[in-house]
Design a protein around this motif. Structure first.
Motif, PDB file in Angstrom:
ATOM      1  N   UNK A  36      -1.297   2.667   6.461  1.00 44.80           N
ATOM      2  CA  UNK A  36      -1.885   1.329   6.020  1.00 44.80           C
ATOM      3  C   UNK A  36      -2.099   1.655   4.433  1.00 44.80           C
ATOM      4  N   UNK A  37      -2.809   2.761   4.119  1.00 44.87           N
ATOM      5  CA  UNK A  37      -3.579   3.032   2.859  1.00 44.87           C
ATOM      6  C   UNK A  37      -2.167   3.008   1.853  1.00 44.87           C
ATOM      7  N   UNK A  38      -0.951   3.651   2.039  1.00 44.83           N
ATOM      8  CA  UNK A  38      -0.072   3.936   1.157  1.00 44.83           C
ATOM      9  C   UNK A  38       0.975   2.652   1.251  1.00 44.83           C
ATOM     10  N   UNK A  39       0.910   1.671   2.201  1.00 44.28           N
ATOM     11  CA  UNK A  39       1.719   0.675   2.024  1.00 44.28           C
ATOM     12  C   UNK A  39       1.564  -0.409   1.059  1.00 44.28           C
ATOM     13  N   UNK A  40       0.377  -0.398   0.386  1.00 43.51           N
ATOM     14  CA  UNK A  40      -0.009  -1.385  -0.869  1.00 43.51           C
ATOM     15  C   UNK A  40       0.383  -2.529  -0.571  1.00 43.51           C
ATOM     16  N   UNK A  41      -0.251  -3.332   0.463  1.00 44.52           N
ATOM     17  CA  UNK A  41       0.390  -4.558   0.917  1.00 44.52           C
ATOM     18  C   UNK A  41       0.116  -5.618   0.410  1.00 44.52           C
ATOM     19  N   UNK A  42      -0.679  -5.584  -0.578  1.00 44.49           N
ATOM     20  CA  UNK A  42      -1.445  -6.856  -1.286  1.00 44.49           C
ATOM     21  C   UNK A  42      -0.610  -7.686  -1.965  1.00 44.49           C
ATOM     22  N   UNK A  43      -0.335  -9.040  -1.313  1.00 43.58           N
ATOM     23  CA  UNK A  43       0.869  -9.663  -1.769  1.00 43.58           C
ATOM     24  C   UNK A  43       2.251  -9.559  -1.680  1.00 43.58           C
ATOM     25  N   UNK A  44       2.597  -8.597  -0.854  1.00 45.85           N
ATOM     26  CA  UNK A  44       3.659  -8.020  -0.528  1.00 45.85           C
ATOM     27  C   UNK A  44       4.321  -8.548   0.620  1.00 45.85           C
ATOM     28  N   UNK A  45       5.698  -8.356   0.894  1.00 47.63           N
ATOM     29  CA  UNK A  45       6.258  -8.647   2.074  1.00 47.63           C
ATOM     30  C   UNK A  45       6.695  -7.256   2.953  1.00 47.63           C
ATOM     31  N   UNK A  46       6.064  -7.047   3.976  1.00 43.18           N
ATOM     32  CA  UNK A  46       6.380  -5.730   4.475  1.00 43.18           C
ATOM     33  C   UNK A  46       7.109  -5.731   5.798  1.00 43.18           C
ATOM     34  N   UNK A  47       8.233  -4.954   6.158  1.00 42.48           N
ATOM     35  CA  UNK A  47       8.689  -4.819   7.467  1.00 42.48           C
ATOM     36  C   UNK A  47       8.335  -3.628   7.947  1.00 42.48           C
ATOM     37  N   UNK A  48       7.830  -3.830   9.067  1.00 37.60           N
ATOM     38  CA  UNK A  48       7.137  -2.463  10.177  1.00 37.60           C
ATOM     39  C   UNK A  48       8.225  -2.443  11.119  1.00 37.60           C
ATOM     40  N   UNK A  49       9.035  -1.258  11.106  1.00 35.42           N
ATOM     41  CA  UNK A  49       9.856  -1.093  12.223  1.00 35.42           C
ATOM     42  C   UNK A  49       9.342   0.086  13.251  1.00 35.42           C
ATOM     43  N   UNK A  50       9.409  -0.486  14.520  1.00 35.79           N
ATOM     44  CA  UNK A  50       8.767   0.370  15.576  1.00 35.79           C
ATOM     45  C   UNK A  50       7.094   0.109  15.709  1.00 35.79           C
TER      46      UNK A  50
END
Length: 234
Positions: A36-50
């Motif tokens: 979660x920390x390294x994803x840097x998700x702010x304003x991003x589109x994120x794909x979580x596989x599994x």
């Protein structure tokens, strides 16, 4: 990988109702937090596989523009959707998909996964990482069972019957081959950690295969490494 996609899906379908209440180890939770920390998700589109029951996807949804969860277990996905609805999270969606067929046509900024890729053989891991690279994310964050050194056969952090962990060196080599630089390697346990890979044309300095130590919070235990976050298979 010692089981088929269907067998992995069935195994996690059976576990889905009780999965969130299971006694997951501190190492598992530490890897979740690091992903979660390294994803840097702010304003991003994120794909979580599994994605499993959505632990990471739901955590990222508060800041991300969009989170796309994929898993092979319908039971896990049902739990994830229910949790998203209960929390009123509209930025996250869940559907069937795998490492080699994520069923995602969105432009993704990041791909994340936790405790899932270790079900694949090294050959299938390479195919999975090639597939992820083809989506052209800026970064990939992989938390998983992985060997930072020679694993102690008397204290495995995984189940050889269903799991096939890779060495950190192998994973770094594959990411490098597909045009990514591994910029962080967090060792949470001798047999588990988190890798961050960024597109080589935008990444900073790469790290060696030994990575950075995070003090292990628990001893290795036998079993399925607490299960992947969703029983993901190819």
């Amino acid at each position: 990988m010692n089981r088929t996609v269907e067998e992995h899906a069935e195994r996690f379908d059976d576990a889905a109702a009780d999965y969130d209440g299971a006694d997951h180890s501190p190492t598992y939770h530490d890897c979740v937090d690091l992903v979660i920390e390294h994803a840097r998700a702010d304003g991003a589109t994120v794909l979580d596989i599994g994605t499993g029951t959505g632990a990471i996807a739901l955590a990222l949804a508060a800041d991300a523009d969009r989170v796309i969860g994929r898993d092979v277990s319908d039971g896990m996905l049902e739990v994830a959707r229910e949790k998203a609805a209960n929390r009123g999270l509209d930025a996250v969606s869940f559907a069937n998909g795998s490492f080699v067929d994520p069923d995602c046509d969105a432009d993704v900024d990041a791909v994340v996964s936790n405790f899932a890729m270790h079900h694949l053989t090294d050959e299938r891991k390479r195919t999975a990482i090639e597939t992820i690279a083809s989506l052209e994310p800026d970064r990939v964050v992989l938390g998983d069972v992985m060997f930072f050194g020679e694993p102690d056969p008397d204290e495995p952090f995984y189940s050889p019957e269903v799991d096939d962990p890779a060495t950190v060196g192998h994973l770094v080599d594959v990411f490098t081959d597909v045009g990514f630089a591994v910029t962080a390697a967090e060792r949470v346990h001798d047999q588990a950690g988190v890798l961050v890979a960024e597109r080589a044309d935008t990444a900073g300095d790469a790290v060696g295969s030994t990575g950075t130590d995070r003090a292990p919070t628990d001893a290795a235990t036998s079993g399925d490494a607490d299960g992947p976050a969703g029983g993901q298979s190819p």
